[in-house]
Design an enzyme around this catalytic site. Structure first.
Site, PDB file in Angstrom:
ATOM      1  N   ASP A 175       0.812  -1.221   0.000  1.00  0.00           N
ATOM      2  CA  ASP A 175       0.000   0.000   0.000  1.00  0.00           C
ATOM      3  C   ASP A 175       0.844   1.270   0.000  1.00  0.00           C
ATOM      4  O   ASP A 175       0.468   2.287   0.579  1.00  0.00           O
ATOM      5  CB  ASP A 175      -0.970   0.013   1.202  1.00  0.00           C
ATOM      6  N   HIS A 192      -4.974  -1.717  -5.573  1.00  0.00           N
ATOM      7  CA  HIS A 192      -4.208  -0.579  -6.080  1.00  0.00           C
ATOM      8  C   HIS A 192      -5.182   0.532  -6.467  1.00  0.00           C
ATOM      9  O   HIS A 192      -6.097   0.304  -7.255  1.00  0.00           O
ATOM     10  CB  HIS A 192      -3.364  -0.997  -7.288  1.00  0.00           C
TER      11      HIS A 192
HETATM   12  P1  GDP Z   1      -0.796   0.250  -3.520  1.00  0.00           P
HETATM   13  O1  GDP Z   1      -1.386  -1.020  -3.023  1.00  0.00           O
HETATM   14  O2  GDP Z   1       0.672   0.325  -3.291  1.00  0.00           O
HETATM   15  O3  GDP Z   1      -1.161   0.549  -4.938  1.00  0.00           O
HETATM   16  O4  GDP Z   1      -1.422   1.412  -2.636  1.00  0.00           O
HETATM   17  P2  GDP Z   1      -2.978   1.593  -2.257  1.00  0.00           P
HETATM   18  O5  GDP Z   1      -3.691   2.084  -3.437  1.00  0.00           O
HETATM   19  O6  GDP Z   1      -3.500   0.390  -1.564  1.00  0.00           O
HETATM   20  O7  GDP Z   1      -2.866   2.701  -1.129  1.00  0.00           O
HETATM   21  C1  GDP Z   1      -2.304   3.958  -1.378  1.00  0.00           C
HETATM   22  C2  GDP Z   1      -3.368   5.048  -1.102  1.00  0.00           C
HETATM   23  O8  GDP Z   1      -2.751   6.310  -1.046  1.00  0.00           O
HETATM   24  C3  GDP Z   1      -4.403   5.157  -2.201  1.00  0.00           C
HETATM   25  O9  GDP Z   1      -5.637   5.510  -1.627  1.00  0.00           O
HETATM   26  C4  GDP Z   1      -3.877   6.286  -3.078  1.00  0.00           C
HETATM   27  O10 GDP Z   1      -4.925   6.972  -3.765  1.00  0.00           O
HETATM   28  C5  GDP Z   1      -3.266   7.174  -2.049  1.00  0.00           C
HETATM   29  N1  GDP Z   1      -2.093   7.951  -2.459  1.00  0.00           N
HETATM   30  C6  GDP Z   1      -1.081   7.589  -3.293  1.00  0.00           C
HETATM   31  N2  GDP Z   1      -0.124   8.535  -3.303  1.00  0.00           N
HETATM   32  C7  GDP Z   1      -0.539   9.506  -2.457  1.00  0.00           C
HETATM   33  C8  GDP Z   1       0.032  10.734  -1.991  1.00  0.00           C
HETATM   34  O11 GDP Z   1       1.123  11.117  -2.349  1.00  0.00           O
HETATM   35  N3  GDP Z   1      -0.703  11.458  -1.094  1.00  0.00           N
HETATM   36  C9  GDP Z   1      -1.924  11.053  -0.651  1.00  0.00           C
HETATM   37  N4  GDP Z   1      -2.544  11.824   0.231  1.00  0.00           N
HETATM   38  N5  GDP Z   1      -2.486   9.896  -1.059  1.00  0.00           N
HETATM   39  C10 GDP Z   1      -1.802   9.140  -1.933  1.00  0.00           C
HETATM   40  P1  IMO Z   2      -0.943  -4.236  -2.181  1.00  0.00           P
HETATM   41  O1  IMO Z   2      -0.570  -4.755  -3.538  1.00  0.00           O
HETATM   42  C1  IMO Z   2      -0.980  -4.734   2.190  1.00  0.00           C
HETATM   43  C2  IMO Z   2      -0.949  -8.853   3.708  1.00  0.00           C
HETATM   44  C3  IMO Z   2      -2.256  -9.209   4.390  1.00  0.00           C
HETATM   45  C4  IMO Z   2      -1.766 -10.197   5.424  1.00  0.00           C
HETATM   46  C5  IMO Z   2      -0.664 -10.949   4.667  1.00  0.00           C
HETATM   47  C6  IMO Z   2      -1.107 -12.278   4.074  1.00  0.00           C
HETATM   48  O2  IMO Z   2      -2.259  -3.570  -2.148  1.00  0.00           O
HETATM   49  O3  IMO Z   2       0.162  -3.439  -1.588  1.00  0.00           O
HETATM   50  P2  IMO Z   2      -2.734 -12.924   2.074  1.00  0.00           P
HETATM   51  O4  IMO Z   2      -4.203 -12.680   1.897  1.00  0.00           O
HETATM   52  O5  IMO Z   2      -1.901 -12.329   1.012  1.00  0.00           O
HETATM   53  O6  IMO Z   2      -2.420 -14.362   2.344  1.00  0.00           O
HETATM   54  O7  IMO Z   2      -2.369 -12.146   3.443  1.00  0.00           O
HETATM   55  O8  IMO Z   2      -0.257 -10.081   3.604  1.00  0.00           O
HETATM   56  N1  IMO Z   2      -1.102  -8.305   2.340  1.00  0.00           N
HETATM   57  C7  IMO Z   2      -1.085  -7.007   2.044  1.00  0.00           C
HETATM   58  N2  IMO Z   2      -0.987  -5.916   2.832  1.00  0.00           N
HETATM   59  N3  IMO Z   2      -1.060  -4.571   0.856  1.00  0.00           N
HETATM   60  C8  IMO Z   2      -1.146  -5.649   0.050  1.00  0.00           C
HETATM   61  O9  IMO Z   2      -1.136  -5.580  -1.303  1.00  0.00           O
HETATM   62  C9  IMO Z   2      -1.186  -6.939   0.642  1.00  0.00           C
HETATM   63  N4  IMO Z   2      -1.274  -8.180   0.156  1.00  0.00           N
HETATM   64  C10 IMO Z   2      -1.212  -9.011   1.193  1.00  0.00           C
HETATM   65  O10 IMO Z   2      -2.840  -8.075   4.987  1.00  0.00           O
HETATM   66  O11 IMO Z   2      -1.152  -9.525   6.496  1.00  0.00           O
HETATM   67 MG    MG Z   3      -2.905  -1.667  -1.733  1.00  0.00          MG
END
Ligand code: GDP
Ligand code: IMO
Ligand code: MG
Length: 431
Positions: A18, A46
């Site tokens: 994340d 994502h």
């Molecule tokens: P990923 O799994 O790595 O793609 O990340 P996620 O999408 O799960 O979580 C990142 C969150 O942060 C999302 O809600 C994005 O829209 C948000 N985000 C990404 N970059 C920024 C930033 O620079 N500032 C803020 N405030 N939000 C961001």
């Molecule tokens: P993105 O791509 C954050 C974590 C789960 C749990 C562990 C195992 O959005 O960054 P699983 O269901 O994969 O067997 O769970 O891994 N986990 C993540 N945490 N972002 C993710 O993906 C994750 N994918 C798995 O929360 O602790």
């Molecule tokens: Mg994510």
């Protein structure tokens, strides 16, 4: 394409997921031709924000948001067809075309079946106090079956209907015995599962392809490829904080087998890290702030899971962990995200070392028992105030924010070439 990235690029997380990989893949995809997902499954989430709208992908590569991009779901992914079709229908409903013209799925990809999800949930519920905190999307059991071989089903198998029927019958009979004894679960109905997955197979057929060959052809013809990492290095099955990890090789090291990509086809390894740390689910987290600081970060950063909506655990930036991830993955560029979230804090702390049993540890230890017992050594830097999301040049950031970024760069051990200060595409500074 931003000028610093010539050639093909892999985008990976440097922490526990994340970090904003989705936003950065979307940003880099502006001049890409192909975007490839190579690990994990619908456990990923994502998010991309475009003109005030929020789009979340779990299985589809985020290249789906741009026209003229070929999106590949490669062999290293575990595919839940039910989740995929829901996602496809949602994107089509939002006006983004998804068809075999812009999406191809490897025939070697393993399929997440209903018994995988049932086992994931049952194991988690049964292991009171010791659960991993999985997303319950069936990821671990599906990868386990991939290794077992005889109980696995791949995308290619879905279209051979007679064999599929026989195999689903056999596997259900086997699972029903085990599930009854271990978890007292009601029996799976093999016929219903067969009919559902046969129909999924029919719908999937036009998308099925040799994605490895597709990407090799694209590379040879000079097209640009972005590899969309999911999860992160510290969740990698081999190199993460085992056993609190996911079940795939989700660091950059898993890219070659997961994508079916020759190792010499990738030139850039872009590591994404947030300006603080978060983690979802169980496992050690040395810099966790289970207090007002953690809540401040969670609310400002909207740190709630994209997939499960679980509140993410929040804490200070951990340079020990990130330096490990940077070295392990051969990171050539770093993108720092969510810097805007830290505005308004008087002081910021950065973990620059760990104390373990009275002495300083040399490096990061991806080992639960050690990590659960370390005491972070912090360095304190001044914070800044005000909304920085409108800045368009690094030099426009408050002086304290610039100092913070430069300090993280030194500690992480690779150049911070991009700084993200908001969720929208435009809120991205190039250094
Ligand atoms: P990923 O799994 O790595 O793609 O990340 P996620 O999408 O799960 O979580 C990142 C969150 O942060 C999302 O809600 C994005 O829209 C948000 N985000 C990404 N970059 C920024 C930033 O620079 N500032 C803020 N405030 N939000 C961001
Ligand atoms: P993105 O791509 C954050 C974590 C789960 C749990 C562990 C195992 O959005 O960054 P699983 O269901 O994969 O067997 O769970 O891994 N986990 C993540 N945490 N972002 C993710 O993906 C994750 N994918 C798995 O929360 O602790
Ligand atoms: Mg994510």
């Amino acid at each position: 394409m931003i000028p610093l990235l010539q050639g093909n690029t892999c985008v990976v997380g440097l922490q526990w997921g994340d970090e904003g990989k989705g936003k950065i893949v979307d940003f880099l995809a502006e001049s890409a031709d192909v975007v490839v997902r190579y690990c994990g499954g619908a456990n990923a989430g994502h998010t991309v924000r475009l003109n005030g709208n929020k789009y979340s992908t779990h299985l589809l590569p985020v290249g789906i948001l741009r026209p003229n991009i070929l999106n590949l779901i490669a062999n290293g992914v575990v595919l839940d067809p039910d989740a995929l079709f829901k996602e496809i229908d949602q994107f089509i409903g939002q006006g983004f075309p998804v068809s075999p013209a812009n999406l191809r799925i490897s025939y070697k990809t393993h399929v997440v079946m209903p018994w995988h999800k049932a086992e994931d949930a049952a194991r988690e519920s049964a292991s009171e106090g010791n659960s991993i905190g999985t997303t319950r999307r069936g990821i671990g059991p599906c990868y386990a079956d991939k290794m077992h071989r005889t109980t696995a089903i791949r995308v290619a198998d879905l279209v051979h209907e007679e064999t599929l029927q026989r195999r689903i019958g056999q596997i259900c009979a086997d699972r029903n015995k085990v599930f009854k004894v271990l978890y007292d679960l009601p029996p799976l109905d093999w016929k219903e599962i067969f009919e559902t997955y046969r129909d999924f197979g029919r719908r999937l057929q036009p998308f099925v392809d040799d994605t490895s060959q597709r990407l090799i052809d694209a590379w040879k013809s000079g097209q640009r490829i972005v590899f969309e990492g999911a999860h992160a290095a510290l969740l990698d099955i081999d190199h993460g904080t085992y056993p609190y990890v996911t079940s795939s090789s989700c660091s950059a090291l898993g890219l070659y087998t997961g994508a079916g990509a020759p190792p010499n086809c990738v030139q850039n390894f872009v590591g994404i890290m947030k300006a603080y740390s978060t983690r979802v689910g169980g496992g050690p987290f040395p810099t966790e702030q289970d207090n007002n600081i953690g809540s401040y970060i969670r609310e400002r950063g909207n740190e709630y899971g994209t997939t499960t909506r679980r509140p993410r655990r929040c804490g200070w930036f951990d340079a020990m962990a990130v330096k490990y991830s940077v070295q392990l993955q051969g990171i050539t560029h770093i993108c720092l995200t969510l810097l805007d979230v830290l505005s308004g804090l008087e002081h910021l702390q950065i973990c620059t070392g760990y104390k373990y049993k009275g002495s300083r540890l040399e490096g990061f230890r991806a080992d639960m028992d050690t990590l659960a017992d370390v005491e972070p050594i912090y360095e304190t830097l001044p914070g800044w105030n005000g909304n920085i999301t409108g800045c368009r040049r690094f030099e426009e950031l408050p002086k304290e924010a610039q100092i913070y970024v430069k300090r993280l760069e030194i500690l992480a051990g690779a150049p911070i070439k991009m700084v993200s200060i908001g969720a929208e595409r435009s809120a991205t500074l190039i250094r």
